[in-house]
Structure formats: structure tokens, C-alpha cells
Design a protein around this motif. Structure first.
Motif, PDB file in Angstrom:
ATOM      1  N   ARG A 133       7.275  -8.720  16.062  1.00 32.43           N
ATOM      2  CA  ARG A 133       5.942  -9.042  15.564  1.00 32.43           C
ATOM      3  C   ARG A 133       5.778  -8.677  14.094  1.00 32.43           C
ATOM      4  NH1 ARG A 133       1.694  -7.169  20.341  1.00 32.43           N
ATOM      5  NH2 ARG A 133       2.428  -8.633  21.947  1.00 32.43           N
ATOM      6  N   ASP A 134       6.384  -7.579  13.681  1.00 25.63           N
ATOM      7  CA  ASP A 134       6.258  -7.123  12.295  1.00 25.63           C
ATOM      8  C   ASP A 134       7.483  -7.440  11.465  1.00 25.63           C
ATOM      9  OD1 ASP A 134       3.761  -6.177  12.799  1.00 25.63           O
ATOM     10  OD2 ASP A 134       4.345  -4.072  12.973  1.00 25.63           O
ATOM     11  N   ARG A 135       8.316  -8.361  11.932  1.00 23.25           N
ATOM     12  CA  ARG A 135       9.551  -8.653  11.212  1.00 23.25           C
ATOM     13  C   ARG A 135       9.276  -9.269   9.857  1.00 23.25           C
ATOM     14  NH1 ARG A 135      14.101 -11.548  14.673  1.00 23.25           N
ATOM     15  NH2 ARG A 135      13.761  -9.570  15.788  1.00 23.25           N
ATOM     16  N   ALA A 136       8.305 -10.184   9.761  1.00 21.94           N
ATOM     17  CA  ALA A 136       7.996 -10.809   8.469  1.00 21.94           C
ATOM     18  C   ALA A 136       7.437  -9.783   7.497  1.00 21.94           C
ATOM     19  CB  ALA A 136       7.001 -11.957   8.674  1.00 21.94           C
ATOM     20  N   ARG A 137       6.570  -8.893   7.970  1.00 18.22           N
ATOM     21  CA  ARG A 137       6.015  -7.853   7.105  1.00 18.22           C
ATOM     22  C   ARG A 137       7.109  -6.905   6.624  1.00 18.22           C
ATOM     23  NH1 ARG A 137       1.173  -4.324   9.463  1.00 18.22           N
ATOM     24  NH2 ARG A 137       0.333  -6.465   9.606  1.00 18.22           N
ATOM     25  N   LEU A 138       8.037  -6.568   7.505  1.00 27.04           N
ATOM     26  CA  LEU A 138       9.131  -5.681   7.136  1.00 27.04           C
ATOM     27  C   LEU A 138      10.059  -6.343   6.128  1.00 27.04           C
ATOM     28  CD1 LEU A 138      10.700  -3.045   7.570  1.00 27.04           C
ATOM     29  CD2 LEU A 138      11.834  -4.134   9.512  1.00 27.04           C
ATOM     30  N   ALA A 139      10.368  -7.620   6.330  1.00 25.32           N
ATOM     31  CA  ALA A 139      11.249  -8.323   5.393  1.00 25.32           C
ATOM     32  C   ALA A 139      10.617  -8.420   4.008  1.00 25.32           C
ATOM     33  CB  ALA A 139      11.554  -9.721   5.933  1.00 25.32           C
ATOM     34  N   ARG A 140       9.299  -8.654   3.955  1.00 29.64           N
ATOM     35  CA  ARG A 140       8.620  -8.733   2.665  1.00 29.64           C
ATOM     36  C   ARG A 140       8.671  -7.388   1.936  1.00 29.64           C
ATOM     37  NH1 ARG A 140       3.911  -9.413   4.415  1.00 29.64           N
ATOM     38  NH2 ARG A 140       4.235 -11.605   4.966  1.00 29.64           N
ATOM     39  N   ALA A 141       8.451  -6.303   2.679  1.00 26.96           N
ATOM     40  CA  ALA A 141       8.488  -4.979   2.057  1.00 26.96           C
ATOM     41  C   ALA A 141       9.898  -4.622   1.591  1.00 26.96           C
ATOM     42  CB  ALA A 141       7.979  -3.928   3.042  1.00 26.96           C
ATOM     43  N   GLN A 142      10.903  -5.028   2.335  1.00 25.49           N
ATOM     44  CA  GLN A 142      12.277  -4.740   1.933  1.00 25.49           C
ATOM     45  C   GLN A 142      12.696  -5.564   0.714  1.00 25.49           C
ATOM     46  OE1 GLN A 142      14.199  -5.476   5.695  1.00 25.49           O
ATOM     47  NE2 GLN A 142      14.310  -3.286   6.183  1.00 25.49           N
ATOM     48  N   ARG A 143      12.204  -6.793   0.595  1.00 25.88           N
ATOM     49  CA  ARG A 143      12.501  -7.595  -0.602  1.00 25.88           C
ATOM     50  C   ARG A 143      11.882  -6.959  -1.847  1.00 25.88           C
ATOM     51  NH1 ARG A 143      11.496 -12.079   2.843  1.00 25.88           N
ATOM     52  NH2 ARG A 143       9.372 -12.250   2.015  1.00 25.88           N
ATOM     53  N   GLU A 144      10.640  -6.471  -1.696  1.00 23.31           N
ATOM     54  CA  GLU A 144      10.008  -5.809  -2.832  1.00 23.31           C
ATOM     55  C   GLU A 144      10.762  -4.545  -3.222  1.00 23.31           C
ATOM     56  OE1 GLU A 144       5.994  -5.111  -1.718  1.00 23.31           O
ATOM     57  OE2 GLU A 144       5.439  -7.240  -1.689  1.00 23.31           O
ATOM     58  N   LEU A 145      11.273  -3.815  -2.245  1.00 26.85           N
ATOM     59  CA  LEU A 145      12.039  -2.607  -2.540  1.00 26.85           C
ATOM     60  C   LEU A 145      13.329  -2.932  -3.280  1.00 26.85           C
ATOM     61  CD1 LEU A 145      12.593   0.439  -2.202  1.00 26.85           C
ATOM     62  CD2 LEU A 145      13.577  -0.093   0.040  1.00 26.85           C
ATOM     63  N   SER A 146      13.982  -4.016  -2.904  1.00 27.30           N
ATOM     64  CA  SER A 146      15.262  -4.359  -3.534  1.00 27.30           C
ATOM     65  C   SER A 146      15.109  -4.754  -4.994  1.00 27.30           C
ATOM     66  CB  SER A 146      15.927  -5.500  -2.751  1.00 27.30           C
ATOM     67  OG  SER A 146      15.157  -6.690  -2.851  1.00 27.30           O
ATOM     68  N   ARG A 147      13.908  -5.150  -5.413  1.00 26.65           N
ATOM     69  CA  ARG A 147      13.690  -5.584  -6.796  1.00 26.65           C
ATOM     70  C   ARG A 147      13.392  -4.418  -7.731  1.00 26.65           C
ATOM     71  NH1 ARG A 147      10.039  -9.507  -4.193  1.00 26.65           N
ATOM     72  NH2 ARG A 147      11.182 -11.439  -3.818  1.00 26.65           N
ATOM     73  N   LYS A 148      13.076  -3.267  -7.177  1.00 28.38           N
ATOM     74  CA  LYS A 148      12.678  -2.131  -8.011  1.00 28.38           C
ATOM     75  C   LYS A 148      13.911  -1.390  -8.524  1.00 28.38           C
ATOM     76  CE  LYS A 148       8.330  -2.873  -7.243  1.00 28.38           C
ATOM     77  NZ  LYS A 148       8.467  -4.129  -6.470  1.00 28.38           N
ATOM     78  N   ALA A 149      13.799  -0.862  -9.744  1.00 29.11           N
ATOM     79  CA  ALA A 149      14.901  -0.125 -10.370  1.00 29.11           C
ATOM     80  C   ALA A 149      15.104   1.202  -9.653  1.00 29.11           C
ATOM     81  CB  ALA A 149      14.611   0.108 -11.855  1.00 29.11           C
ATOM     82  N   LYS A 150      16.356   1.561  -9.419  1.00 30.59           N
ATOM     83  CA  LYS A 150      16.660   2.806  -8.731  1.00 30.59           C
ATOM     84  C   LYS A 150      16.219   4.000  -9.568  1.00 30.59           C
ATOM     85  CE  LYS A 150      20.564   1.082  -6.032  1.00 30.59           C
ATOM     86  NZ  LYS A 150      21.994   1.280  -5.671  1.00 30.59           N
ATOM     87  N   GLY A 151      15.597   4.947  -8.883  1.00 25.65           N
ATOM     88  CA  GLY A 151      15.119   6.146  -9.555  1.00 25.65           C
ATOM     89  C   GLY A 151      13.743   6.018 -10.162  1.00 25.65           C
ATOM     90  N   SER A 152      13.115   4.855 -10.098  1.00 27.63           N
ATOM     91  CA  SER A 152      11.802   4.664 -10.700  1.00 27.63           C
ATOM     92  C   SER A 152      10.692   5.053  -9.732  1.00 27.63           C
ATOM     93  CB  SER A 152      11.619   3.202 -11.129  1.00 27.63           C
ATOM     94  OG  SER A 152      11.650   2.346 -10.004  1.00 27.63           O
ATOM     95  N   ALA A 153       9.502   5.263 -10.264  1.00 29.67           N
ATOM     96  CA  ALA A 153       8.349   5.594  -9.430  1.00 29.67           C
ATOM     97  C   ALA A 153       7.941   4.402  -8.571  1.00 29.67           C
ATOM     98  CB  ALA A 153       7.185   6.047 -10.305  1.00 29.67           C
TER      99      ALA A 153
END
Length: 324
Positions: A133-153
């Protein structure tokens, strides 16, 4: 006090290692592990339902999930924080649980994916599929995480969003399994389940995600300690017992029964729902094992021999024990 408790835990870990009960202790990850601090009785104050930890000016602002048992006081308090940034306080108390009223009902459970469990009474409990049920929400959050620079706020903020989605899924699944296991234990004196090897089942790449979402291992753990609490009997039958392929009418074992076959007809003319038939066979095997006080061995004959096979054969514990 929490630092001293950490050393005691380390001593226990090394004791288990040298006794060959566990592997060598490893460092806990500050990101992946649940951060916790344990306070013994000398490091907190419990007065009038308010908790004050050592070196705190005032009591903690706690949102209670349930009240403490009457007449008990906490002996140990553990403050923890999960990956989603939520804080929890757990109390260790000495309490006794009254056994539930005795009943004569017995139920067999067949675990599945479409139906989470099928009861020997014919009832099928639907699988809520919380992760799906929450697979689409989880995938969206993981895509946003992958775009962020490592070590950043911003990456830390995105990581918290992913953790919150995982926490939502785990909380809903845990709540559903608690309600289901409590209902089964209250209604039945004897609960019979299969000894499933979930670790091996997860090697199936097609069904691994659905099996993980079903969380059969967690359901079994809940049934184990709740049956012990309320004076119920939990019987676990052998994982190789052919519960699905065994005809509950004549005792014949089908040669093959693929997973896509949900309804099958035996040579004796009996038409079986795959899951309901399995649950009833599990119950029959569990009751036989409970009466003999031992496990259940799998079937040795099949319908290819042209002979009806016995439904179950409990192993003998001693030479003088009769086999049913």
C-alpha cells in the motif's frame, strides 16, 4: 548509569561468545541501530505517575500507550530512539498475567500470501499488504534521498522521510498481527502452526517481497509468548508435512500440486480448497502430536503407489510408546 549498563551488556555478549552461544560482539551503528540508554532504579524517580531521569530538572512529558499494571513500580527504564527520530520509554515491571478461561476449541493455521492465514474453520484472514500500500510513497522518498549530496543536512532530512515511511509500515503491520494473534489465543485452547523456514522461502526472488510483508515469523513469535501467558498450547508440526497435498477425506497424497492450483479434486471425489484443506490437516496432525507428546514426521507414501497413506505418524519418544 547508562554507561555502566552498556559495559554490563558487553560483558554478557562476551560471556555468550566464549560459551559459544553467539558470535563475536560487533559495534552498533549509530545510524542503523536503535539508540538506547538503560536506567536502573538508582538513576530515575517514579512518583505519582511521573518519570524523572537522573540530572533532569523536571519530569518527562510522556504520551502513555497504556497504563502500568496496578500495584507495580518500574525497576528499569529504557529510553530509546528509532531511525525515524521518535523517542520511546519502556518500563520493566514485575507482574503476573492471569490465565485465560479454559476452552475446548482448537484451530489450525495455514500461512499464505493472498490470505495471511487460513483457519481450519474455513475462515480466511485477508492479507492487508501494508508494504504494498505504501510502496509508491516509499519509492518517492527513496528517489529524493538518492538525489541529495552525502553528508549534507538535506540528505539527513530525506533519510528521516524514508525512515518514517518504514516506521508507518512496521507499526501498522505490528498492530494488525497483535490483534490477530490475541484473537486466536483468546478463542482457542490449542493453536497449531507449521514450522516454516522463512529464510529459505525468501530465496524465491518472485515471492520474497510478499513473504517479507506477510511477516510470518513475527506472527509465530507473538503466538508463542501469548500462548505461554494465557495458558494455551501452541503445537508446531514438521515443515515437511504435506498439508496441502494430503486429502483430508481419504488420506491420499497428491503427486504434484503447483502453487497456481487453488482448488483440486482427489481420486476419491473430494473437492478441496487448497488452503482450507491444509489448515484442517495441520490441525489433525497437531492434535495427534499433542496427544502423543512428540513431533510429526512427513508422509512417506504417495498416490503413485496406489495405496492410501496414513495421515500422520508421530515419532516415538520411548520404545514403549504406541504410534497412532
Amino acid at each position: 548509569v547508562p554507561l555502566q549498563q552498556a559495559l554490563r551488556h558487553l560483558q554478557t555478549a562476551f560471556g555468550n561468545f566464549f560459551a559459544q552461544r553467539a558470535k563475536y560482539p560487533r559495534y552498533k551503528s549509530r545510524k542503523k541501530s536503535r539508540a538506547s540508554a538503560e536506567y536502573t532504579r538508582s538513576a530515575f524517580t517514579w512518583r505519582d505517575g511521573r518519570l524523572t531521569l537522573a540530572k533532569m530538572a523536571g519530569p518527562l512529558d510522556v504520551r502513555w500507550s497504556r497504563p502500568l499494571p496496578e500495584g507495580t513500580e518500574p525497576t528499569t527504564v529504557t529510553v530509546s530512539r528509532d531511525a525515524a527520530g521518535r523517542w520511546f520509554v519502556s518500563f520493566l515491571c514485575v507482574d503476573s498475567i492471569a490465565p485465560a478461561p479454559a476452552t475446548t476449541a482448537a484451530v489450525g493455521l495455514d500461512a499464505g500470501i493472498t490470505s495471511l492465514v487460513t483457519l481450519s474453520t474455513g475462515e480466511k484472514v485477508a492479507n492487508p499488504k501494508h508494504e504494498r500500500r505504501d510502496r509508491a510513497r516509499l519509492a518517492r522518498a527513496q528517489r529524493e534521498l538518492s538525489r541529495k549530496a552525502k553528508g549534507s543536512a538535506n540528505r539527513e532530512k530525506a533519510r528521516l522521510k524514508v525512515a518514517r515511511v518504514h516506521a508507518r509500515i512496521a507499526d501498522r503491520r505490528r498492530d494488525f498481527l497483535h490483534k490477530l494473534s490475541t484473537r486466536l489465543v483468546r478463542e482457542s485452547q490449542t493453536v497449531v502452526i507449521e514450522d516454516l523456514s522463512v529464510r529459505n522461502l525468501l530465496k524465491n526472488g518472485t515471492l520474497a517481497r510478499a513473504i517479507s510483508d506477510a511477516s510470518w515469523t513475527q506472527l509465530r513469535s507473538l503466538l508463542e509468548y501469548k500462548c505461554a501467558w494465557y495458558g494455551r498450547e501452541l503445537v508446531v508440526i514438521d515443515r515437511f508435512f504435506p498439508s496441502s497435498k494430503l486429502c483430508g477425506n481419504c488420506g491420499t497424497v497428491a503427486a504434484k500440486l503447483p502453487l497456481n492450483v487453488r482448488v483440486w479434486t482427489c481420486d476419491c471425489g473430494a473437492v478441496h480448497d487448497r488452503d482450507v484443506n491444509a489448515a484442517r490437516n495441520i490441525l489433525a496432525a497437531g492434535l495427534a502430536a499433542s496427544a502423543c507428546g512428540d513431533g510429526v514426521r512427513p508422509q512417506r507414501e504417495s498416490s503413485r503407489t496406489g495405496q492410501s497413506s496414513v495421515k500422520q505418524e508421530p515419532q516415538r519418544a520411548t520404545a514403549g510408546t504406541l504410534r497412532l
